[in-house]
Design a protein around this motif. Structure first.
Motif, PDB file in Angstrom:
ATOM      1  N   GLY A 172      -6.279  -5.087   8.399  1.00  0.00           N
ATOM      2  CA  GLY A 172      -6.007  -4.666   7.939  1.00  0.00           C
ATOM      3  C   GLY A 172      -4.064  -4.453   8.369  1.00  0.00           C
ATOM      4  O   GLY A 172      -3.219  -4.202   7.470  1.00  0.00           O
ATOM      5  N   ARG A 173      -4.151  -4.338   9.708  1.00  0.00           N
ATOM      6  CA  ARG A 173      -2.843  -3.886   9.904  1.00  0.00           C
ATOM      7  C   ARG A 173      -1.423  -5.294  10.076  1.00  0.00           C
ATOM      8  O   ARG A 173      -0.518  -4.896  10.111  1.00  0.00           O
ATOM      9  CB  ARG A 173      -2.615  -3.542  11.330  1.00  0.00           C
ATOM     10  N   ARG A 203      -5.294 -13.087   1.324  1.00  0.00           N
ATOM     11  CA  ARG A 203      -6.551 -11.927   1.172  1.00  0.00           C
ATOM     12  C   ARG A 203      -8.156 -12.854   0.847  1.00  0.00           C
ATOM     13  O   ARG A 203      -8.571 -14.050   1.021  1.00  0.00           O
ATOM     14  CB  ARG A 203      -6.498 -12.012  -0.679  1.00  0.00           C
ATOM     15  N   THR A 207      -6.037  -8.266   3.671  1.00  0.00           N
ATOM     16  CA  THR A 207      -7.169  -7.214   2.847  1.00  0.00           C
ATOM     17  C   THR A 207      -8.623  -8.200   3.077  1.00  0.00           C
ATOM     18  O   THR A 207      -8.433  -9.808   2.552  1.00  0.00           O
ATOM     19  CB  THR A 207      -6.719  -6.849   1.168  1.00  0.00           C
ATOM     20  N   SER A 224      -3.506  -6.468  -5.398  1.00  0.00           N
ATOM     21  CA  SER A 224      -3.643  -5.367  -4.684  1.00  0.00           C
ATOM     22  C   SER A 224      -3.231  -5.667  -2.941  1.00  0.00           C
ATOM     23  O   SER A 224      -3.944  -5.694  -3.104  1.00  0.00           O
ATOM     24  CB  SER A 224      -4.921  -4.615  -4.576  1.00  0.00           C
ATOM     25  N   PRO A 225      -2.269  -5.064  -2.692  1.00  0.00           N
ATOM     26  CA  PRO A 225      -1.676  -5.120  -1.476  1.00  0.00           C
ATOM     27  C   PRO A 225      -3.037  -4.119  -0.571  1.00  0.00           C
ATOM     28  O   PRO A 225      -2.690  -3.932   0.618  1.00  0.00           O
ATOM     29  CB  PRO A 225      -0.273  -5.119  -0.954  1.00  0.00           C
ATOM     30  N   TYR A 226      -3.060  -2.920  -1.411  1.00  0.00           N
ATOM     31  CA  TYR A 226      -3.592  -2.020  -0.736  1.00  0.00           C
ATOM     32  C   TYR A 226      -5.366  -1.377  -1.209  1.00  0.00           C
ATOM     33  O   TYR A 226      -5.804   0.145  -0.643  1.00  0.00           O
ATOM     34  CB  TYR A 226      -2.664  -0.922  -1.183  1.00  0.00           C
ATOM     35  N   VAL A 227      -5.947  -2.373  -1.764  1.00  0.00           N
ATOM     36  CA  VAL A 227      -7.114  -2.390  -1.622  1.00  0.00           C
ATOM     37  C   VAL A 227      -8.542  -3.150  -0.830  1.00  0.00           C
ATOM     38  O   VAL A 227      -7.686  -4.272  -0.459  1.00  0.00           O
ATOM     39  CB  VAL A 227      -7.881  -2.682  -3.056  1.00  0.00           C
ATOM     40  N   THR A 228      -8.627  -2.863   0.365  1.00  0.00           N
ATOM     41  CA  THR A 228      -9.397  -3.324   1.155  1.00  0.00           C
ATOM     42  C   THR A 228     -10.573  -2.669   1.604  1.00  0.00           C
ATOM     43  O   THR A 228     -11.061  -1.770   1.337  1.00  0.00           O
ATOM     44  CB  THR A 228      -8.710  -3.851   2.252  1.00  0.00           C
ATOM     45  N   GLN A 281      -1.911  -6.883   7.330  1.00  0.00           N
ATOM     46  CA  GLN A 281      -1.534  -6.849   5.957  1.00  0.00           C
ATOM     47  C   GLN A 281      -2.761  -7.951   4.931  1.00  0.00           C
ATOM     48  O   GLN A 281      -2.004  -8.884   4.303  1.00  0.00           O
ATOM     49  CB  GLN A 281      -0.023  -6.977   5.094  1.00  0.00           C
TER      50      GLN A 281
END
Length: 245
Positions: A174-175, A136, A179, A229-233, A177
């Motif tokens: 992002g690929r 992160r 963020t 959050s693993p999905y907010v970037t 993981q």
């Protein structure tokens, strides 16, 4: 809140001797992270903070405008605490002045600290994050980046650059993981704003929808969201009380 699954449990906070950096470092330590506290001129303050934190810490010093110094600081933190899984870049400077009259060295130094310093920190921590396929990055920016303010061309340009860096870097990593996001606080009761005249302070306070400046702890709920959050970037999250510059 625990450390997110899969994220290496070491955080590095640049500018940890400042008001926002200290709040962030203390909060992450309380969450269970081992925390690297970076300072430049404020090592004593960072060491004093480290002594109060519940978990493992490492205090490092570097001029964030110096790529080699930042790389060395990150290596020291990783060697003492483990690879960095969370980076929060709070180091920054702001020297107000009209562009036509401002010393070019002051302008350049502002960009070097705020923008290049963010780049250097990101570049230094990324190899470990990419290997771990988790990480992160949270960069602190400012509403001046998008709204503009007279007398803050250097600061605004540097923070706009940070926001551009965040959005593009998010696409690059992002690929794996990792963020990459930004927090955009409004005016905060901190040392960077302490020199403002009282009439300017009153004017700016009146420009916020909430009628007050932030305190450093106001940024922490948004920070938690970005860390958890693993999905907010690729986002810039405003924590500014609705300020209109």
């Amino acid at each position: 809140m625990p450390v997110p699954d899969g994220v290496p449990p070491t955080a590095l906070v640049t500018g940890a001797s400042g008001a926002v950096g200290a709040a962030v470092a203390g909060h992450l330590s309380g969450r269970g992270f081992a925390v690297g506290l970076h300072a430049h001129g404020g090592r004593d303050a960072a060491e004093g903070l480290a002594a109060t934190l519940p978990g493992p810490t490492a205090v490092v010093t570097a001029d964030v405008a110096d790529a080699a110094a930042v790389e060395g600081a990150v290596e020291e933190v990783a060697g003492r605490l483990g690879p960095v899984g969370v980076l929060v870049t709070c180091a920054g400077v702001r020297v107000d002045g009209l562009l036509s009259a401002q010393d070019p060295e002051v302008w350049t130094r502002t960009v070097a600290v705020n923008l290049l310093g963010t780049f250097h920190a990101c570049r230094a921590v990324l190899p470990a994050m990419l290997r771990a396929r988790a990480g992160r990055i949270v960069a602190v920016t400012s509403p001046t980046a998008t709204q503009g303010r007279s007398g803050q061309t250097a600061y605004g340009a540097s923070k706009a650059g940070v926001e551009g860096l965040v959005r593009s870097l998010a696409r690059e990593v992002g690929r794996r993981q990792v963020t990459v996001n930004a927090l955009s606080p409004g005016f905060i009761e901190s040392t960077i704003n302490a020199s403002l005249p009282d009439d300017v302070v009153d004017e700016l306070r009146g420009r916020t929808d909430l009628g007050r400046f932030a305190v450093p702890d106001d940024v922490l709920p948004a920070l938690d969201m970005l860390v958890d959050s693993p999905y907010v970037t690729g986002q810039v999250v405003g924590v500014d009380g609705g300020i209109r510059l």
